[in-house]
Enzyme design. Sequence first.
Site, short mmCIF file in Angstrom:
data_model
loop_
_atom_site.label_atom_id
_atom_site.label_comp_id
_atom_site.label_asym_id
_atom_site.label_seq_id
_atom_site.Cartn_x
_atom_site.Cartn_y
_atom_site.Cartn_z
NE ARG A 1 3.46 1.10 7.52
CZ ARG A 1 3.92 0.00 7.35
NH1 ARG A 1 3.96 -1.32 8.17
NH2 ARG A 1 4.83 0.11 6.36
CB ALA B 1 -1.84 -12.27 5.84
CE LYS C 1 3.80 -6.46 -21.84
NZ LYS C 1 2.82 -4.92 -21.89
NE ARG D 1 7.83 -10.09 -10.66
CZ ARG D 1 6.67 -10.69 -9.52
NH1 ARG D 1 6.09 -11.50 -9.80
NH2 ARG D 1 7.13 -9.68 -8.34
CG ASP E 1 2.26 -13.13 -12.61
OD1 ASP E 1 2.43 -13.60 -11.78
OD2 ASP E 1 0.94 -11.48 -11.84
CB THR E 2 1.93 -9.47 -18.15
OG1 THR E 2 1.65 -10.21 -18.16
CG2 THR E 2 2.41 -8.70 -19.35
NE ARG F 1 1.16 -14.31 -6.14
CZ ARG F 1 2.56 -15.02 -6.71
NH1 ARG F 1 2.17 -16.84 -6.85
NH2 ARG F 1 3.29 -13.95 -7.12
N GLY G 1 0.99 -1.31 0.04
CA GLY G 1 -0.24 -0.25 -0.23
C GLY G 1 0.83 1.30 0.68
CG ASP H 1 -2.87 0.27 7.77
OD1 ASP H 1 -2.15 -0.52 7.04
OD2 ASP H 1 -2.94 -0.83 9.28
CB THR I 1 7.10 -8.66 -4.17
OG1 THR I 1 5.51 -8.91 -4.45
CG2 THR I 1 7.64 -10.26 -4.13
CG HIS J 1 -0.77 -12.82 -9.25
ND1 HIS J 1 0.56 -12.57 -9.97
CD2 HIS J 1 -1.08 -12.29 -8.03
CE1 HIS J 1 0.91 -12.14 -8.36
NE2 HIS J 1 0.30 -11.93 -7.09
P1 6V0 Z 1 1.64 -6.13 5.48
O1 6V0 Z 1 3.06 -5.36 5.25
O2 6V0 Z 1 2.10 -6.67 6.46
O3 6V0 Z 1 0.62 -4.93 4.96
C1 6V0 Z 1 -0.87 -5.12 5.12
C2 6V0 Z 1 -1.47 -3.78 5.74
O4 6V0 Z 1 -2.98 -4.15 5.78
C3 6V0 Z 1 -1.25 -3.94 7.26
O5 6V0 Z 1 -0.63 -2.34 7.33
C4 6V0 Z 1 -1.82 -3.94 7.97
O6 6V0 Z 1 -2.21 -3.35 9.21
C5 6V0 Z 1 -3.53 -4.08 6.94
N1 6V0 Z 1 -4.52 -3.83 7.21
C6 6V0 Z 1 -4.88 -5.43 7.68
N2 6V0 Z 1 -5.86 -5.38 7.89
C7 6V0 Z 1 -6.67 -4.53 7.78
C8 6V0 Z 1 -7.82 -4.03 8.21
N3 6V0 Z 1 -9.27 -4.76 8.14
N4 6V0 Z 1 -8.58 -3.02 7.07
C9 6V0 Z 1 -7.26 -2.67 6.72
N5 6V0 Z 1 -5.93 -2.06 7.06
C10 6V0 Z 1 -5.76 -3.75 7.48
O7 6V0 Z 1 1.33 -7.26 3.62
P2 6V0 Z 1 1.90 -6.42 2.34
O8 6V0 Z 1 2.08 -4.38 2.06
O9 6V0 Z 1 3.03 -6.81 2.32
O10 6V0 Z 1 1.12 -7.44 1.25
C11 6V0 Z 1 -0.61 -7.13 1.10
C12 6V0 Z 1 -1.00 -7.38 0.14
O11 6V0 Z 1 -0.81 -7.59 -0.92
C13 6V0 Z 1 -0.49 -9.30 0.82
O12 6V0 Z 1 -2.18 -9.86 0.62
C14 6V0 Z 1 -0.06 -9.64 -0.42
O13 6V0 Z 1 -0.22 -10.82 -0.84
C15 6V0 Z 1 -0.52 -8.88 -2.24
N6 6V0 Z 1 0.14 -8.38 -2.55
C16 6V0 Z 1 0.04 -8.73 -4.41
C17 6V0 Z 1 0.73 -9.00 -5.29
C18 6V0 Z 1 -0.32 -8.72 -6.74
O14 6V0 Z 1 0.46 -8.40 -7.34
N7 6V0 Z 1 -1.34 -8.87 -6.58
C19 6V0 Z 1 1.81 -8.29 -5.02
C20 6V0 Z 1 2.62 -8.69 -3.53
C21 6V0 Z 1 1.67 -8.53 -3.02
#
Ligand code: 6V0
Length: 320
Positions: free
Chosen positions: A47, A87, A160, A158, A155-156, A95, A22, A42, A237, A182
């Site tokens: 944060r 998470a 390319k 990556r 992924d696309t 995933r 985010g 958040d 990532t 994905h």
């Molecule tokens: P992170 O760094 O743990 O951040 C997650 C955030 O979500 C934390 O700041 C939490 O406080 C917050 N959070 C949890 N529950 C809530 C809620 N109910 N309301 C508001 N905020 C909340 O995780 P990160 O940022 O690394 O990853 C976030 C998600 O993105 C994960 O599910 C990853 O697997 C996913 N990704 C998806 C990708 C994609 O290509 N689609 C690529 C990378 C990661």
Amino acid sequence: MEKNCQELNLRKVAMIGCGFVGSASAFALMQSGLFSEMVLIDADMDRADGEAMDIRHGLPFERPMKIYAGDYDDIVDAAIIIITAGANQKPDETRLDLVHKNVAILRNIIPEISKRGCQGILLIVSNPVDILTYAALKISGFPENRVIGSGTVLDTSRLKYEIGEYLGVDSRSVHAFIIGEHGDSEIAAWSSANVSGVPLRNFYEMRGRHKYEKAAERIADTVKNSAYEIIAKKKATYYGIAMSVRRICEAIVRDEKSILPISSRMHGEYGIDDVVLSMPAIVGKDGLESLVPIDLDEKEQRNLKESADTLKEVLADIDC
Ligand code: 6V0
């Protein structure tokens, strides 16, 4: 008091979840100049506030905009609501392992959005993105064009990049897609891949690379495993996905009608129904405009069907 949104602010974006993904996405969006207002939410309010402060201190180097930590009342008129809350994968986790934790988080978030009558586009990024996009569609009751996932845009990208490196050509001239989940069952659609109209196989020959099949296999594996490799090395990532989020927002805000492999619900294409996965789609101001059914050879079609079946098995296990 809750506001009920009727009018969208096309220059406003909301980011729900301000962890690695985010915050990196918010930083990329701040630099994009696409928006004049960005709300960060958040579960950890400090944060969100800390990220907003940090990112807005870069504004004197960019175009002016409002960046602040807020709550759900602040996002009712946002044109795009991006969900990165949840998470992330730990080393050795897939995933799909995240599914129950992150569906539960969506169950908290989506009703806050739908009960306020938001008219914006929901862009799901949290993983497993295909499953969560399906769940968001069901929970929100929003029309399908307004509920999309970042899908295999990353992924696309990556793919390319790897093809560009291998062939010594600008990756922007490479036209190739990763489709399907994905995740582990994703498919590199080699049969339609080309470099500026020249079929990939011919371009390999032209560049003196004669072992096409082997190279393609190696590149597809590198792409599929890159998230695992990055997570093993640095725990998460986020830059690549941040740029993917920025690209999707750009296509929407500028009504570009760009073709991007976002995840969306399938309706019988390639014999696949009622599951969300990634296929190239036209993306513009209304979100998903239509799918672009690229030609797939028999093996790719079979693998796509298997990818859909994998996702359906997971969907059968969650209640949405
Ligand atoms: P992170 O760094 O743990 O951040 C997650 C955030 O979500 C934390 O700041 C939490 O406080 C917050 N959070 C949890 N529950 C809530 C809620 N109910 N309301 C508001 N905020 C909340 O995780 P990160 O940022 O690394 O990853 C976030 C998600 O993105 C994960 O599910 C990853 O697997 C996913 N990704 C998806 C990708 C994609 O290509 N689609 C690529 C990378 C990661």
